[in-house]
Write an enzyme that holds these catalytic residues in place. Structure first.
Site, PDB file in Angstrom:
ATOM      1  N   ASP A  43      20.712  25.990  19.443  1.00 39.54           N
ATOM      2  CA  ASP A  43      20.332  25.211  18.277  1.00 39.54           C
ATOM      3  C   ASP A  43      19.177  24.677  18.306  1.00 39.54           C
ATOM      4  OD1 ASP A  43      20.608  23.554  16.019  1.00 39.54           O
ATOM      5  OD2 ASP A  43      21.976  21.983  16.938  1.00 39.54           O
ATOM      6  N   ASP A  76      16.857  36.934  22.797  1.00 37.15           N
ATOM      7  CA  ASP A  76      16.642  35.544  22.446  1.00 37.15           C
ATOM      8  C   ASP A  76      16.856  35.907  20.740  1.00 37.15           C
ATOM      9  OD1 ASP A  76      15.635  33.242  21.340  1.00 37.15           O
ATOM     10  OD2 ASP A  76      13.703  33.444  22.383  1.00 37.15           O
ATOM     11  N   ASN A 106      25.992  21.619  15.535  1.00 41.04           N
ATOM     12  CA  ASN A 106      27.260  20.542  15.760  1.00 41.04           C
ATOM     13  C   ASN A 106      27.572  20.082  14.350  1.00 41.04           C
ATOM     14  OD1 ASN A 106      25.215  18.209  15.344  1.00 41.04           O
ATOM     15  ND2 ASN A 106      24.595  19.210  17.114  1.00 41.04           N
ATOM     16  N   SER A 112      29.963  28.529  20.482  1.00 40.94           N
ATOM     17  CA  SER A 112      30.974  27.788  21.264  1.00 40.94           C
ATOM     18  C   SER A 112      31.162  28.222  22.694  1.00 40.94           C
ATOM     19  CB  SER A 112      32.161  27.824  20.684  1.00 40.94           C
ATOM     20  OG  SER A 112      32.499  26.759  19.488  1.00 40.94           O
ATOM     21  N   THR A 113      30.373  28.946  23.145  1.00 40.92           N
ATOM     22  CA  THR A 113      30.653  29.349  24.907  1.00 40.92           C
ATOM     23  C   THR A 113      29.448  28.612  25.581  1.00 40.92           C
ATOM     24  OG1 THR A 113      29.186  31.418  24.761  1.00 40.92           O
ATOM     25  CG2 THR A 113      31.371  31.554  24.211  1.00 40.92           C
ATOM     26  N   GLY A 114      28.664  27.939  24.991  1.00 39.46           N
ATOM     27  CA  GLY A 114      27.748  26.903  25.794  1.00 39.46           C
ATOM     28  C   GLY A 114      28.156  25.801  26.256  1.00 39.46           C
ATOM     29  N   VAL A 115      27.726  24.840  25.573  1.00 43.37           N
ATOM     30  CA  VAL A 115      27.924  23.284  25.630  1.00 43.37           C
ATOM     31  C   VAL A 115      29.198  22.926  25.435  1.00 43.37           C
ATOM     32  CG1 VAL A 115      27.250  20.823  24.809  1.00 43.37           C
ATOM     33  CG2 VAL A 115      25.565  22.683  25.284  1.00 43.37           C
ATOM     34  N   TYR A 116      29.890  23.719  24.343  1.00 44.51           N
ATOM     35  CA  TYR A 116      31.240  23.587  23.706  1.00 44.51           C
ATOM     36  C   TYR A 116      32.314  24.182  24.707  1.00 44.51           C
ATOM     37  CZ  TYR A 116      29.541  21.379  19.496  1.00 44.51           C
ATOM     38  OH  TYR A 116      29.100  20.529  18.611  1.00 44.51           O
TER      39      TYR A 116
END
Ligand code: AR6
Length: 172
Positions: free
Chosen positions: A33, A9, A23, A116-120
């Site tokens: 975030d 974490d 963002n 960028s490798t989660g939600v994006y």
């Protein structure tokens, strides 16, 4: 120079700075975030609102770390994955800008999440080699940064970054 990979974490890191996957409105959100803002407390959002009017994709801004162990948070904005060549450029410049802010603020150690490798939606197999190479290249020419640590949340992301670093070492 030293690059490390740990699974865990990022809010618990004791590096001088941690990077956030933010963002472009710097509005907070979910994922890493959300975790960073929850752990850091409300001062971080106040500072973001006072100092910045958003942040373009591929760039980053810096605030204090609030209640975190890290003194600074560098809020980077990675691209939403589109499958176009521009993605690579924007992801590279997001990591690079974080490192440039370290140099500017005399920060000697930083932890990165997998931007960028989660939600994006950026596939981790594509993002990991870009992240690792960008950081490795910067550290080679900037000895003022003694440690960059990737802090990866899940098994797959962790092993993909480790593998990307192994392949990078073979190719140099
Ligand atoms: N420590 C380390 N990594 C984490 C943590 C954590 N505490 N929590 C999640 N991750 P994401 P993005 C991993 O979606 O794709 C937000 O809403 C996660 O498993 O956080 O850049 C922002 O406000 C994944 O591997 O970031 C933006 O709107 C990685 O962090 C948007 O999401 C990144 O996933 C940014 O999307």
């Amino acid at each position: 120079m030293s690059i490390e990979f740990v699974q865990g974490d990022i809010t618990q890191q004791e590096t001088e700075a941690i990077a956030n996957a933010a963002n472009s409105r710097l509005a907070g959100g979910g994922g890493v975030d959300g975790a960073i803002h929850r752990a850091g407390g409300p001062d971080m959002m106040k500072e973001l609102k006072q100092k910045y009017q958003g942040c373009p994709t591929g760039s980053a801004v810096i605030t204090g770390g609030g209640r975190l162990k890290a003194k600074y948070v560098i809020h980077a904005v990675g691209p939403v994955y589109s499958g176009k060549p521009k993605d690579r450029e924007l992801l590279t410049s997001a990591y690079r800008k974080c490192l440039e802010l370290c140099t500017e603020h005399k920060i000697g150690s930083i932890a990165f999440p997998s931007i960028s490798t989660g939600v994006y939606g950026y596939p981790v197999e594509e993002a990991a080699p870009i992240a690792v190479k960008t950081v490795s290249d910067y550290l080679k020419t900037h000895s003022e940064i003694r440690l960059a640590r990737f802090v990866l949340f899940d098994d797959k992301t962790f092993s993909t970054y480790r593998r990307a670093y192994g392949e990078l070492e073979v190719n140099v």
